[in-house]
Structures are given as structure tokens and as C-alpha cells.
Design a protein around this motif. Structure first.
Motif, PDB file in Angstrom:
ATOM      1  N   SER A   1       0.825  -1.214   0.000  1.00 53.09           N
ATOM      2  CA  SER A   1       0.000   0.000   0.000  1.00 53.09           C
ATOM      3  C   SER A   1       0.854   1.257   0.000  1.00 53.09           C
ATOM      4  N   SER A   2       2.050   1.188   0.575  1.00 50.43           N
ATOM      5  CA  SER A   2       2.930   2.358   0.603  1.00 50.43           C
ATOM      6  C   SER A   2       3.348   2.754  -0.811  1.00 50.43           C
ATOM      7  N   ILE A   3       3.574   1.755  -1.688  1.00 53.28           N
ATOM      8  CA  ILE A   3       3.929   2.055  -3.078  1.00 53.28           C
ATOM      9  C   ILE A   3       2.803   2.826  -3.749  1.00 53.28           C
ATOM     10  N   ILE A   4       1.554   2.404  -3.501  1.00 53.77           N
ATOM     11  CA  ILE A   4       0.408   3.098  -4.088  1.00 53.77           C
ATOM     12  C   ILE A   4       0.268   4.501  -3.512  1.00 53.77           C
ATOM     13  N   ASN A   5       0.485   4.640  -2.188  1.00 52.79           N
ATOM     14  CA  ASN A   5       0.416   5.969  -1.558  1.00 52.79           C
ATOM     15  C   ASN A   5       1.418   6.936  -2.170  1.00 52.79           C
ATOM     16  N   LEU A   6       2.592   6.428  -2.490  1.00 49.87           N
ATOM     17  CA  LEU A   6       3.608   7.278  -3.111  1.00 49.87           C
ATOM     18  C   LEU A   6       3.261   7.588  -4.561  1.00 49.87           C
ATOM     19  N   LEU A   7       2.687   6.631  -5.248  1.00 45.95           N
ATOM     20  CA  LEU A   7       2.289   6.856  -6.637  1.00 45.95           C
ATOM     21  C   LEU A   7       1.242   7.963  -6.727  1.00 45.95           C
ATOM     22  N   PHE A   8       0.317   7.990  -5.768  1.00 45.28           N
ATOM     23  CA  PHE A   8      -0.719   9.025  -5.710  1.00 45.28           C
ATOM     24  C   PHE A   8      -0.210  10.321  -5.067  1.00 45.28           C
ATOM     25  N   ARG A   9       0.997  10.284  -4.543  1.00 45.42           N
ATOM     26  CA  ARG A   9       1.605  11.405  -3.819  1.00 45.42           C
ATOM     27  C   ARG A   9       0.778  11.815  -2.610  1.00 45.42           C
ATOM     28  N   TYR A  10       0.205  10.801  -1.936  1.00 45.31           N
ATOM     29  CA  TYR A  10      -0.371  11.086  -0.622  1.00 45.31           C
ATOM     30  C   TYR A  10       0.766  11.455   0.330  1.00 45.31           C
ATOM     31  N   TYR A  11       1.933  10.890   0.049  1.00 44.99           N
ATOM     32  CA  TYR A  11       3.149  11.202   0.802  1.00 44.99           C
ATOM     33  C   TYR A  11       4.258  11.428  -0.221  1.00 44.99           C
ATOM     34  N   ASP A  12       5.280  12.185   0.185  1.00 41.61           N
ATOM     35  CA  ASP A  12       6.427  12.414  -0.691  1.00 41.61           C
ATOM     36  C   ASP A  12       7.563  11.475  -0.295  1.00 41.61           C
ATOM     37  N   ILE A  13       8.282  11.014  -1.300  1.00 42.25           N
ATOM     38  CA  ILE A  13       9.365  10.059  -1.069  1.00 42.25           C
ATOM     39  C   ILE A  13      10.542  10.751  -0.388  1.00 42.25           C
ATOM     40  N   ASP A  14      11.348   9.952   0.302  1.00 43.79           N
ATOM     41  CA  ASP A  14      12.550  10.487   0.961  1.00 43.79           C
ATOM     42  C   ASP A  14      13.742  10.483   0.012  1.00 43.79           C
ATOM     43  N   ARG A  15      13.889   9.377  -0.738  1.00 38.05           N
ATOM     44  CA  ARG A  15      15.015   9.263  -1.663  1.00 38.05           C
ATOM     45  C   ARG A  15      14.529   8.581  -2.940  1.00 38.05           C
ATOM     46  N   GLY A  16      15.227   8.841  -4.030  1.00 44.02           N
ATOM     47  CA  GLY A  16      14.873   8.237  -5.309  1.00 44.02           C
ATOM     48  C   GLY A  16      13.910   9.109  -6.097  1.00 44.02           C
ATOM     49  N   SER A  17      13.244   8.503  -7.093  1.00 45.71           N
ATOM     50  CA  SER A  17      12.306   9.267  -7.925  1.00 45.71           C
ATOM     51  C   SER A  17      11.245   8.342  -8.486  1.00 45.71           C
ATOM     52  N   ILE A  18      10.082   8.934  -8.751  1.00 46.27           N
ATOM     53  CA  ILE A  18       8.983   8.222  -9.403  1.00 46.27           C
ATOM     54  C   ILE A  18       8.653   8.993 -10.675  1.00 46.27           C
TER      55      ILE A  18
END
Length: 677
Positions: free
Chosen positions: A473-490
Motif C-alpha cells: 500500500s505504501s507504493i500506491i500511496n507514493l504513486l498518488f503522492r499522498y506522501y512524498d518520497i525520501d530518496r529516489g524518484s517516481i
């Protein structure tokens, strides 16, 4: 600084409707001016027309409305003599002793204690004493001397009644305008708060119960409404009223008016001390109200669990604890108010009247004295009127403090950093998604995703599997940008999602959750979400594509069938089908199914699988699934474990690897799991 900031922001909201407020204050000023004219008119009636007959009277040879016949001569009050009057030689003065009136031909140089003996009047004032020969007036003669005063008294009374009507009209207009402005202010504030809730990041809601947030939008803004409707209206009204009274008192007697001015610093000091003490209790009371709302909301949502696990008594104890604390703090605040508010006003009132008695006590009260009866009446009347606004101000201090605390809570929510709204149009995605060395932590310390890298091409179906807490679910949350990633890029179609506006990023995405959320409305509005771009035909087509038309057409109102909160009248499978149709109606380029088939029976699942095979053409689809049988045809399956991708490939490739996916599949198929070395 915090309270000042709160005050400035409350003022800012008030200034949005300053025109209405200014009109209301202007009407209030007219009303106060009209109302406070009354004691002046009463003073004039008493001094000039009621006891004014004790003024000297002079003989006139001409007769008019002001002349009075007495002992075959016409007399007129010296104050009413005009240039055209022809004067005679005689002069008289009328003196009241008890209830009787007497006439003397001599001038009284001073006034004091009056006594009558036969036809002799004696006036004593300290060591001074004089006697005068007098004649007693009969009732007819006395009425004749009062006759010229009747018309002016009637005119003054009529004028006073007219002023009362004017004051009533302007008071009504003032109340209407101030309340209208207050309601507009709160309408604007509630809109701002609700809109801001839509913009705050998802993580704001992670650690805050819904009931507490609801309390800020409803209870706290209602307390602020009381601030504008009652508190500020009372302060404005009382302030203008007291200013008018002090102006009137200075016209009457400057020295005594200066003494009464000491009330102002007393009220200001009292207000500051009260706020300091009451602030603590009000903060605790507002917090407990939020806590109570939170536990009520939680209890309603979890009522089936409470009853199933017999948690009624424990829940009641938790509620009673909060309720008792709320009751305790309310009582402490009530005690503070009871000990001070009315008592303070009564003490101030009594002290002021003691000063008044002391000031006037040694002075003669007559036409010849320093202070007239009319003056004394007006002063007492104004002092009585002065304490009504004082009482109103003191009684509103509790409401003022509650509103101030509520304002801080509301502005605290508004100060939460929100997402900027961007109206720019973003072209529909192709649907190419790439995670490049993505790491993420919810708390900033423990990574829940560690160096995640994968690529999903246009039209592919990517399945995410793994045990609970593996990071699906965290991958989906990041894909929707409910949260911003700490490192890397999407990346989506080569665009870095961190540089795209959130609203536009999500515009071409659709999601179906394991526990679908339906809004109060109809089946049709739950699919379209009242988006004008989604027509009724498009809604029906989406529902038909997922096979929902089979149960909808059996309902009394079919597509217009009412849906209650959370769709409680529909089965889990029916709610899920509507949720699928909602996602499809928006025609997303990227479709996410978050364990969407977990709560659906086998027949419904087969129906959805058939529909998905049709609608996922041209879309990139991400599926989070516990049922591995539903993802056999996925183009790519990512197996996650503790935030890392441990395996990837197609269903067949992963089975051939005989790794984690193979073990999970075997367990679900009920077969013996072989130990893999």
C-alpha cells in the motif's frame, strides 16, 4: 503573540463585511443618541417646568399664553419675559413647603430648611436664618401658575416618545445588520476550514481522530459565531452606550463624571485578570469536547465490534471519564463566573451610589441650590443606565474566552500547510510508470520501502503481493503522492511526479479500495461524483461494464436508488462493483486495485475479472492482491518483503523459481509446501 495574532485574524474576517458592520454601528450610534436624550428631557421637564415655578415672577401689563392672573395682576416667569413685554412694579416668588405652595413678595437670597408658621415662612441654612410673610395658594391658583407649563411638558413627552420609536427602529436595524454580518463571517470561516481540510496532506489525518477534526469545523466555529453575534455585538453596543453616557455625564457635572470614569480601568483590569484565569479552564473544556466527539464518532463506527466483543462497559467508562472531566472544568469556570461577574457589578454600582450620596449630601437641593432635583434625577438615571452595559460586558467575558480558545483551535487547523490548488491541465498519461531507487519512511526514521525499483509500461498489469506490512500500500500511496518520497524518484511518462501538482497528477488515476467508500446520495452520483463531464449514459456504461446492472435493475429506483452513509444498505460486493464503476467512469490512464476483490464472493470476482479484461486495455493497472489466483494473467508480479522487492516476474516465472511467491501460492492452494533450499 498568539492571542494578538488570533485577534488580528478575527478582525480580518470581520473586515470582509465591514460595510455591513459600519452601517450597524452607525445605526447603533443613532439609537444610543436617541435613547440617551431621555434623561436630559426629564431634567428639563423637572427643573424648567415642574419645579421651575419657584423661579421669580415679574408683573407684566400685557396678557399672553405665559402670563398668569394673580391678585388682579398678570405675572410672568422671569425666564419667559421677552423684549416686547411691558413690565410692572411687583415681583413675587413661589415656595413649596411640604405639599403646599406659598407666595411672597420678597426675593429669597438663599435656600435651606423650610418651615411655615401661620403666614410666616422661615428658611434656615447653618447660621443664616430669614423669615418672610407669605400667602398660601389654593388649588385653583396653583393650577393657574402651572398652566403655562402643560404645553411644553406635553411637547417634551411627545418628543421623548418619538425618540424611543427612533431608538427602537435603529436598535432593530443594528441587531439585524450585526447578526447578518456575523453569520456571513462564520459561513466564510467554515467554508475556508472545510476547503483547507481538502488541501492538507493525508498524513495530517493519520494521528487525528475524525471526531476531533469535526469538532473544529462545527463546535469551535459555532463558538466563534457566538463571539461575533453576541460578544462583539455586546461590546460594540456597550462601548458606544457607555461613551454616550459619559459624554452626557460631563455635560451635567464634570467632577462627578471624572469620578465615574474610574469604572473603565476597573473593567479593563478585571477583563485581563479574568482571561488569565479562565483561559486555562476553557482550553481544557474545548479539548474535552473534542475528545468526547472523537470517542462518540469511534463508538458509532465500531458499534458492531463493541457489541460483538462485549466492550460496552469499557467504552462507557472511557466516555464517563471524559464526561466527568468536562463537567469538573465547567463547574470550576461556572464558580469563577458566579463569584465575580454579578458580584463585581453590584459592588461597583453600590460604591458609585455611595460616592453620589457623599457628593450631593451636603448641598441644598432646590431651585436656588447648587444642584437641582432635575440634575440629580438625570445623574441617577444615567448611572443606572451605565451599569447595564457594564453588566453585559462582564457577563460576556466567559463567552469571549471560549470563543478565543475556539479561534486558536480553528486557526491552528488553517495554519496547517496545505497543497496549492493548480488549475493547469495535464495531458492524459500514456501510462508508463517507473520507480527508481525509491525509499520512504512514515516517521522519518524507519524505512518502510527500501530501494524500490521497477518499471510498468503502458497497458501492463503489475501485481504487488506480500505479507501484511511488506510495503504494498505504501507504493500506491507514493504513486498518488499522498506522501512524498525520501530518496529516489517516481516517473510517469518521463515526468518526475514530485514536480507535478498533486491535483493534476491524480486526475488521470483511478483507485478501487478493499473497503469502498460510498457517499450519501444515489448510485448514479456515487459513480459520477457529480462531475458534469460524466454523463448519465457514461455512468450506466461503467456500471454495465462491471456487471453491476444485474442487481441495480432489480432495485425500485434503479440508478437513482438512494445510498445511505457508507452504502450501509448494500452488500460488500455491490459496494465494490459501484466503486469499480466509479474508477472506470473517470477513464483513468493508471488504475489501482487495492485488494479490491478481497471482500467479494467468487461469482462476483469472476464477473469483475471478465470486466477488467475488457476495460484495462490501454491502461496501466496496479493490483494489490492477497488472492494470488486473481493475478495469474498479470504482466509483472512484484513480491515484497519488509519493504524490499525480493522477486519479480510473471506468474509462471515465479512459480518456476520456487521462492517466496511459490510458497504463498502453494499455501493458498492448500498443498504441501516443499522446503526450498
Amino acid at each position: 503573540m498568539k492571542s494578538k495574532s488570533t485577534g488580528r485574524r478575527l478582525l480580518h474576517y470581520a473586515l470582509l463585511y465591514k460595510k455591513t458592520i459600519i452601517i450597524a454601528l452607525a445605526m447603533l450610534t443613532f439609537a444610543v443618541a436617541a435613547e440617551l436624550t431621555g434623561p436630559f428631557l426629564a431634567k428639563k421637564m423637572i427643573d424648567d417646568h415642574m419645579i421651575g415655578i419657584e423661579s421669580p415672577w415679574v408683573e407684566v401689563t400685557n396678557k399672553d399664553d405665559q402670563a398668569v392672573l394673580y391678585n388682579e395682576h398678570y405675572f410672568k416667569r422671569s425666564s419667559n419675559v421677552t423684549i416686547g413685554d411691558s413690565l410692572g412694579d411687583e415681583e413675587i416668588q413661589i415656595i413649596q413647603v411640604g405639599r403646599s405652595f406659598y407666595v411672597t413678595n420678597e426675593h429669597l437670597p438663599f435656600d435651606g430648611e423650610r418651615s411655615i408658621s401661620g403666614d410666616m415662612l422661615t428658611i434656615s441654612n447653618g447660621s443664616d436664618e430669614e423669615s418672610y410673610e407669605v400667602d398660601k395658594l389654593n388649588q385653583q391658583e396653583l393650577f393657574a401658575f402651572y398652566q403655562p407649563e402643560i404645553r411644553p411638558i406635553i411637547l417634551l413627552l411627545s418628543f421623548y416618545v418619538g425618540l424611543l420609536f427612533i431608538a427602537a427602529f435603529f436598535q432593530y436595524g443594528k441587531s439585524l445588520m450585526l447578526q447578518k454580518a456575523a453569520n456571513r463571517i462564520i459561513q466564510k470561516m467554515r467554508t475556508d476550514v472545510f476547503e483547507h481540510i481538502q488541501r492538507v496532506p493525508i498524513n495530517y489525518f493519520d494521528n487525528r481522530p475524525a471526531g476531533k477534526i469535526v469538532s473544529r469545523v462545527t463546535n469551535d466555529t459555532e463558538a466563534i459565531r457566538e463571539l461575533y453575534v453576541k460578544v462583539l455585538a455586546t461590546f460594540f453596543t456597550s462601548g458606544i452606550y457607555m461613551t454616550g453616557i459619559f459624554v452626557a455625564l460631563f455635560f451635567l457635572d464634570q467632577k462627578l463624571a471624572l469620578i465615574t470614569l474610574f469604572l473603565v480601568p476597573i473593567i479593563i483590569i478585571w477583563t485581563l485578570l479574568y482571561r488569565k484565569v479562565a483561559s486555562k479552564y476553557n482550553h481544557l473544556i474545548r479539548t474535552r469536547v473534542s475528545d468526547i466527539n472523537g470517542i462518540i464518532n469511534e463508538s458509532i463506527q465500531g458499534m458492531p465490534i463493541i457489541r460483538a466483543f462485549r466492550r460496552k462497559e469499557q467504552t462507557m467508562k472511557e466516555f464517563e471519564t471524559l464526561n466527568e472531566e468536562h463537567f469538573t472544568y465547567q463547574n470550576k469556570l461556572l464558580s469563577l463566573n458566579s463569584m465575580t461577574s454579578h458580584n463585581l457589578v453590584n459592588v461597583l454600582r453600590n460604591v458609585t451610589f455611595v460616592v453620589l450620596i457623599w457628593y450631593f449630601g451636603g448641598q441644598s437641593i432646590s431651585a436656588a441650590g447648587i444642584v437641582s432635583i432635575g440634575m440629580l434625577y438625570a445623574f441617577v438615571d444615567y448611572l443606572n443606565r451605565l451599569f447595564q452595559p457594564v453588566t453585559d460586558i462582564v457577563n460576556q467575558l466567559a463567552q469571549l474566552e471560549q470563543a478565543r480558545v475556539a479561534s486558536e483551535r480553528v486557526f491552528e487547523l488553517l495554519d496547517e500547510k496545505g497543497e496549492a490548488v493548480n488549475e493547469d491541465e495535464l495531458p492524459r498519461y500514456e501510462g508508463n510508470v517507473k520507480f527508481h531507487h525509491v525509499s520512504f519512511s512514515y516517521d522519518g526514521e524507519n524505512d518502510v520501502l527500501k530501494d524500490i525499483s521497477f518499471e510498468a509500461k503502458k497497458g501492463e498489469t503489475v501485481a504487488l503481493v506480500g505479507h501484511t506490512g511488506s510495503g504494498k500500500s505504501s507504493i500506491i500511496n507514493l504513486l498518488f503522492r499522498y506522501y512524498d518520497i525520501d530518496r529516489g524518484s517516481i516517473m510517469i511518462d518521463g515526468m518526475d511526479t514530485s514536480k507535478l501538482p498533486r491535483q493534476q497528477l491524480r486526475k488521470h488515476m483511478g483507485i478501487v479500495l478493499q473497503d469502498p467508500f460510498l457517499f450519501t446520495g444515489t448510485i448514479e452520483t456515487n459513480v459520477s461524483l457529480e462531475n458534469p463531464a460524466i454523463t448519465t449514459e457514461k455512468v450506466k456504461k461503467a456500471l454495465q461494464d462491471v456487471g453491476a446492472d444485474r442487481f441495480i435493475e432489480k432495485l425500485p429506483n434503479q440508478y437513482e436508488e438512494p445510498v445511505l452513509e457508507k452504502g450501509s444498505t448494500l452488500s460488500a460486493g455491490e459496494r465494490q462493483l459501484i466503486s469499480f464503476a466509479r474508477a472506470l467512469a473517470y477513464d483513468p490512464a493508471i488504475l489501482i486495485l487495492d485488494e479490491a476483490t478481497a471482500n467479494i464472493d467468487t461469482e462476483t470476482e469472476a464477473m469483475i475479472q471478465q470486466a477488467l479484461n475488457i476495460v484495462k486495455e490501454g491502461r496501466t493497472t496496479f493490483i494489490i492482491a492477497h488472492r494470488l489466483s486473481t493475478i495469474r494473467n498479470a504482466d509483472q508480479i512484484l513480491v515484497l518483503d519488509h519493504g524490499e522487492i525480493v522477486e519479480s516476474g510473471s506468474h509462471k516465472e515465479l512459480l518456476d523459481q520456487k521462492g517466496k511467491y511459490f510458497q504463498m501460492y502453494q499455501l493458498q492452494q492448500g498443498k504441501e509446501v516443499s522446503k526450498v533450499g
